[in-house]
Write a protein that holds these residues in place. Structure first.
Motif, short mmCIF file in Angstrom:
data_model
loop_
_atom_site.label_atom_id
_atom_site.label_comp_id
_atom_site.label_asym_id
_atom_site.label_seq_id
_atom_site.Cartn_x
_atom_site.Cartn_y
_atom_site.Cartn_z
N MET A 84 0.86 -1.19 0.00
CA MET A 84 0.00 0.00 0.00
C MET A 84 0.89 1.23 0.00
O MET A 84 1.67 1.42 0.93
CB MET A 84 -0.88 0.02 1.25
N ASN A 85 0.77 2.06 -1.02
CA ASN A 85 1.56 3.29 -1.07
C ASN A 85 1.17 4.24 0.07
O ASN A 85 2.00 4.99 0.56
CB ASN A 85 1.39 4.00 -2.41
N ASP A 86 -0.08 4.22 0.46
CA ASP A 86 -0.59 5.10 1.50
C ASP A 86 -0.80 4.35 2.83
O ASP A 86 -1.72 4.63 3.57
CB ASP A 86 -1.90 5.76 1.05
N TRP A 87 0.07 3.39 3.11
CA TRP A 87 -0.09 2.51 4.27
C TRP A 87 -0.19 3.29 5.58
O TRP A 87 -0.91 2.89 6.48
CB TRP A 87 1.04 1.49 4.35
N TYR A 88 0.52 4.41 5.68
CA TYR A 88 0.53 5.20 6.91
C TYR A 88 -0.88 5.73 7.21
O TYR A 88 -1.38 5.59 8.32
CB TYR A 88 1.52 6.36 6.76
N GLU A 89 -1.52 6.28 6.21
CA GLU A 89 -2.90 6.79 6.37
C GLU A 89 -3.87 5.65 6.60
O GLU A 89 -4.81 5.77 7.40
CB GLU A 89 -3.32 7.60 5.13
N GLU A 90 -3.67 4.53 5.90
CA GLU A 90 -4.57 3.38 6.06
C GLU A 90 -4.40 2.76 7.45
O GLU A 90 -5.38 2.31 8.06
CB GLU A 90 -4.31 2.34 4.97
N GLU A 92 -3.60 4.44 10.15
CA GLU A 92 -4.29 5.36 11.06
C GLU A 92 -5.79 5.06 11.11
O GLU A 92 -6.39 5.07 12.19
CB GLU A 92 -4.05 6.81 10.64
N LYS A 93 -6.38 4.76 9.97
CA LYS A 93 -7.81 4.43 9.93
C LYS A 93 -8.13 3.21 10.79
O LYS A 93 -9.21 3.13 11.38
CB LYS A 93 -8.27 4.20 8.49
N TYR A 102 -7.98 -4.90 5.58
CA TYR A 102 -7.69 -4.80 4.16
C TYR A 102 -7.42 -6.20 3.63
O TYR A 102 -7.17 -7.13 4.41
CB TYR A 102 -6.50 -3.88 3.92
#
Length: 179
Positions: A84-90, A92-93, A102
């Protein structure tokens, strides 16, 4: 006397894969961690089987003359089976929605239950002073299971290594290391 459980995040490592080893600094941190544990009468050590976790606690186990028990329930949580390129934001969710998972991953709640199952077994174990060695995300989720105020920011603030004390008598946690 209350049973003490030291919750340890592994020392600095060269990567995230299962076979990632400690960095040169990580090996020095592991030796420092061994000195930190000197005054405690540790009678049981359980670790994630990941190389970096085992290398973190090896100096302590050697000094204490204790064989490390490996437990797969202490391995790091898998956020997703695909990169996931946006793993940090994901990630946090998943601290906001504990049931969110996921593809091929584990929800926060599933990971918390996995880690808690180790704690439940420890409660029935004869050992009085136990060290558990795990990984950052799983450690944060385990702490969250005892303190609902723990969240994404507390995960982000974790260090390598980090040590928390969990008193099983009242299920209170306290950060001990680094100071």
């Amino acid at each position: 006397m209350s049973k003490k459980v030291f919750l340890v995040r592994h020392c600095q490592a060269k990567g995230q894969e299962e076979s990632a080893i400690l960095t040169e600094e990580g090996f020095l941190q592991a030796e420092a961690l061994s000195r930190f544990f000197e005054p405690y009468k540790i009678d049981h050590i359980i670790s994630s089987p990941f190389t970096r976790a085992l290398q973190t606690i090896e100096p302590t186990a050697r000094v204490k003359g204790i064989k490390v028990e490996e437990d797969v329930r202490l391995t790091e949580r898998i956020l997703s089976a695909t990169p996931m390129n946006d793993w940090y934001e994901e990630l946090e969710k998943t601290f906001q929605d504990l049931d969110l998972s996921y593809e091929g991953g584990e929800s926060s709640l599933e990971a918390m239950r996995r880690a808690q199952s180790v704690i439940q077994e420890i409660a029935d174990h004869e050992a009085e002073c136990i060290v558990l060695v795990t990984h950052g995300n799983l450690l944060a989720l385990l702490l969250k299971s005892y303190d609902s105020m723990i969240g994404f920011q507390q995960w982000a603030d974790l260090r390598n290594p980090d040590v928390f004390l969990l008193e099983l008598k009242n299920f209170k946690t306290k950060r001990l290391y680094p100071l």
